[in-house]
Scaffold this active site. Structure first.
Site, short mmCIF file in Angstrom:
data_model
loop_
_atom_site.label_atom_id
_atom_site.label_comp_id
_atom_site.label_asym_id
_atom_site.label_seq_id
_atom_site.Cartn_x
_atom_site.Cartn_y
_atom_site.Cartn_z
N SER A 114 0.83 -1.19 0.00
CA SER A 114 0.00 0.00 0.00
C SER A 114 0.88 1.26 0.00
O SER A 114 1.76 1.40 -0.86
CB SER A 114 -0.93 -0.05 1.22
OG SER A 114 -1.89 0.95 1.18
N ARG A 132 -11.13 6.56 10.97
CA ARG A 132 -10.68 5.17 10.94
C ARG A 132 -11.78 4.23 10.46
O ARG A 132 -11.52 3.25 9.77
CB ARG A 132 -10.24 4.76 12.36
CG ARG A 132 -9.58 3.40 12.43
CD ARG A 132 -8.37 3.35 11.56
NE ARG A 132 -7.65 2.10 11.68
CZ ARG A 132 -6.72 1.70 10.84
NH1 ARG A 132 -6.41 2.45 9.80
NH2 ARG A 132 -6.10 0.56 11.02
N ASP A 169 -9.00 -6.40 -4.16
CA ASP A 169 -8.59 -5.10 -3.63
C ASP A 169 -9.22 -4.02 -4.52
O ASP A 169 -8.80 -3.80 -5.64
CB ASP A 169 -7.06 -5.00 -3.65
CG ASP A 169 -6.56 -3.70 -3.04
OD1 ASP A 169 -7.37 -2.80 -2.76
OD2 ASP A 169 -5.33 -3.60 -2.85
N HIS A 201 -8.12 -5.04 0.16
CA HIS A 201 -6.81 -4.39 0.32
C HIS A 201 -6.02 -4.99 1.49
O HIS A 201 -4.81 -5.09 1.45
CB HIS A 201 -7.04 -2.89 0.54
CG HIS A 201 -5.79 -2.07 0.50
ND1 HIS A 201 -4.97 -2.04 -0.60
CD2 HIS A 201 -5.23 -1.24 1.41
CE1 HIS A 201 -3.94 -1.24 -0.35
NE2 HIS A 201 -4.08 -0.74 0.86
N ASP A 202 -6.73 -5.39 2.52
CA ASP A 202 -6.11 -5.99 3.71
C ASP A 202 -5.29 -7.24 3.40
O ASP A 202 -4.45 -7.64 4.21
CB ASP A 202 -7.18 -6.37 4.73
CG ASP A 202 -7.13 -5.48 5.96
OD1 ASP A 202 -6.32 -4.56 5.97
OD2 ASP A 202 -7.92 -5.74 6.88
#
Lengths: 408, 202
Positions: A183, A253, A348, A381-382
């Site tokens: 990332s 967040r 992602d 994405h994680d």
């Protein structure tokens, strides 16, 4: 103590949302056979002013870092691990005084792991402007004797890389065997390959994009607005008021977490499951996903600094190496000489495989050494932080190649 | 998949045509063994293209730069005339749009090399005559699970090239590793073609 990593809880087979300790115990068990064990953070102080992209410079600063493994006599086996949005120099291992604080990429780095600390000398560094020990808005500005707060400069990926290069000088490393990141960390690797082509043998660019899309910037802007409009923000000088803009940081967040997971992953983890098993017709947490987001927001706002978060989202928005080359990424990457491993994940949607293929295309155009893999993982994405066997085997195989080049 | 002797003869024939230090794109490169062979024999550089996860991993183990990509989506990532050779080894018959791929090969490369199992091989013909779909070293799949959807004979491919201004520079036909010169369309199991665009000066 701080717990870092995009979202530790995604390691859980079933989300146990309020029990962070169980998350960390799970991670530790999964890697206990080859965990680094206790690691110790270090600091390096720099007194030569660092010129910044914004035009200002920072006269004195410190960087917090950790190292694992042993630097070989020829100093050829160093690997720099660059962190993403909210992580830190604590990349792997645990702290003696806080054994639950497992490094954010502990599944990737350690003895016998894909980035094997028996072979490589691994460096994690908290970026300039961070809030985990490196000089940032939280630190005291020696000129005023007060925390930098709002006056801390807006730093960029290039600035971070310049500061990392000084840390490399400090550690006596002329050329890294590899720089690695996911990332925003991967953006630093791209920057390294362009800004310091002689100092990098390989770059592992994982779940990256050559710049942020309008949608990406939009999410960042929502996060920033949440912080900037929090009554406790005080224009960024909230330290002297003894408060933190926690509500804003919490919402920021929560937005972030929505973008880290794929729709399918969120569906399979949480679905429409209700905490109480029935509708309550209230604004309490009813759905599991609400509970998850609130938990992540609460946890994060308890340890992260809002000024750092604002600056990191800006660094993301500004990253665009092609900008000064008329949008031509191949031209921007022309100085790069290193070998590249580019990895993307099919689900992602934040930095989609299409964006990684733009990077690959630029490298192919420049006839650079590049391997590109698209990992079919459900986690969004994680995924770059998770232990997927195809992904980890690939990284391990690539590091075998790096190791063969640089020796032990 | 195929007998080792066949593979080696196949590789050797391709290596024989590839000039030293050439830039090569190997489409459907599998585990990278052909590319690695050419690196060793001809000091080539370039990339393999492969869709399968295990093969991509094997390529990294083999020190081959590989781009994971579905060839059915074309070769968009590659610039015009950026390779000396584009190789398509034992993959053409499994492509949905082989014609477009061969045109793409000649767009990104100066020359192309294609290998495919010859459906006209007498053993294949015999099995069809007996009323069954052929099974052999080069065609190891049952009809119901074969990836091979566009099988052709040597005569078919000759005609295909002729109709499209594709100039065949060299051709080699092998059966169990041995070169077949007489009646190749009947006696040859594996065809290897080296071709260029007839509009280009080679």
């Amino acid at each position: 103590m701080t717990r870092v990593g995009l979202s530790c809880s995604t390691f859980l087979p079933n989300p146990v949302l309020r029990k962070a300790h169980r998350v960390l115990i799970f991670m530790d068990t999964a890697s206990s056979k080859s965990s680094l064990g206790v690691v110790t953070p270090q600091r390096a102080a720099f007194s030569e002013p660092l010129p910044l992209t914004c035009g200002r410079s920072i006269a004195n600063y410190e960087l917090a870092y950790e190292t694992y493994g042993t630097l070989n006599a020829a100093r050829t086996n160093a690997v720099l691990v660059c962190h993403a949005l909210n992580a830190s120099h604590h990349v792997a291992g645990i702290y003696a005084d806080d054994p639950n604080n497992v490094g954010w990429w502990d599944n990737m780095i350690g003895p016998g792991k894909p980035l094997d600390t028996n072979r490589f000398f691994v460096i994690g560094v908290n970026n300039l402007g961070g809030c985990h020990g490196s000089t940032g808005p939280l630190s005291v500005n020696p000129d005023t004797g007060k925390p930098w707060g709002a006056s801390f400069p807006v730093v960029t990926v290039d600035d971070w890389v310049d500061a990392q290069a000084r840390l490399a000088d400090h550690l006596g490393i002329k050329r890294f065997a590899a720089v690695m990141g996911g990332s925003l960390g991967a953006m630093q690797c791209m920057c390294w390959s362009i800004a310091y082509p002689e100092r990098v043998r390989h770059a592992l660019v994982i779940a990256c994009a050559p710049n942020l899309s309008a949608q990406n910037i939009a999410f960042n802007e929502v996060a920033r607005q949440a912080i900037l409009t929090d009554p406790d923000f005080y224009g960024g000088d909230y330290y002297e008021h003894g408060v933190q803009p926690r509500r804003g940081l919490r919402v920021a967040r929560m937005v972030g977490h929505i973008t880290y997971l794929s729709d399918d992953e969120m569906g399979s983890k949480f679905g429409r499951t209700l905490k109480a098993g029935k509708l309550g017709y209230s604004f309490d947490t009813e759905f599991e996903i609400e509970s998850y987001l609130r938990y992540q927001g609460d946890k994060f706002s308890g340890y992260f600094d809002a000024n750092t978060y604002l600056r990191i989202t800006k660094a993301l928005d500004y990253f665009d190496p092609a900008l000064e080359h008329g949008g031509d990424l191949a031209k921007a990457m022309a100085p790069a000489k290193c070998g590249f491993l580019v990895v993307s994940f099919t689900t992602d949607w934040r930095f989609s495989p299409e964006r990684s293929r733009e990077i690959v295309h630029a490298l192919l155009k420049n006839k650079r050494e590049v391997t590109y893999a698209e990992i079919d993982a459900p986690h969004g994405h994680d995924a770059f932080l998770l232990e997927d066997p195809r992904y980890h085997k690939l990284v391990a195989a690539y590091f075998d190649r790096v190791h063969a080049e640089v020796g032990a | 998949m195929n007998g080792i002797s066949i593979d080696r003869a196949d590789f050797a024939a391709i290596a024989h045509w590839v000039k030293p230090d050439a830039r090569v794109l190997d489409l459907g490169c599998g585990d990278g063994s052909l590319f690695k062979y050419l690196q060793r024999e001809r000091n080539i550089c370039g990339y393999g293209v492969e869709i399968d996860d295990d093969n991509v991993l094997a390529c990294v183990h083999n020190g081959v730069n590989v781009i994971q990509r579905n060839l059915e989506r074309g070769l968009r990532d590659f610039e015009d005339q950026s390779f000396d050779y584009v190789i398509l080894s034992q993959t053409l018959q499994a492509m949905r749009n082989g014609e477009r791929l061969i045109q793409e090969m000649l767009r990104v490369g100066r020359e192309g090399i294609v290998t495919f199992p010859n459906f006209g091989y007498w053993r294949n013909r015999l099995q069809v005559l007996r009323g069954r779909m052929p099974l052999s070293d080069n065609l190891p799949y049952q009809w119901f699970d074969t990836p091979n959807i566009h099988l052709c004979t040597i005569d078919d491919f000759d005609r295909f090239c002729g109709e499209r201004n594709i100039r065949i520079l060299e051709r080699k036909v092998l059966t169990e590793g041995a070169t077949v010169r007489v009646m190749p369309n009947l006696r040859g199991a594996l065809a290897i073609y080296h071709f260029g665009d007839s509009k280009k000066v080679v």
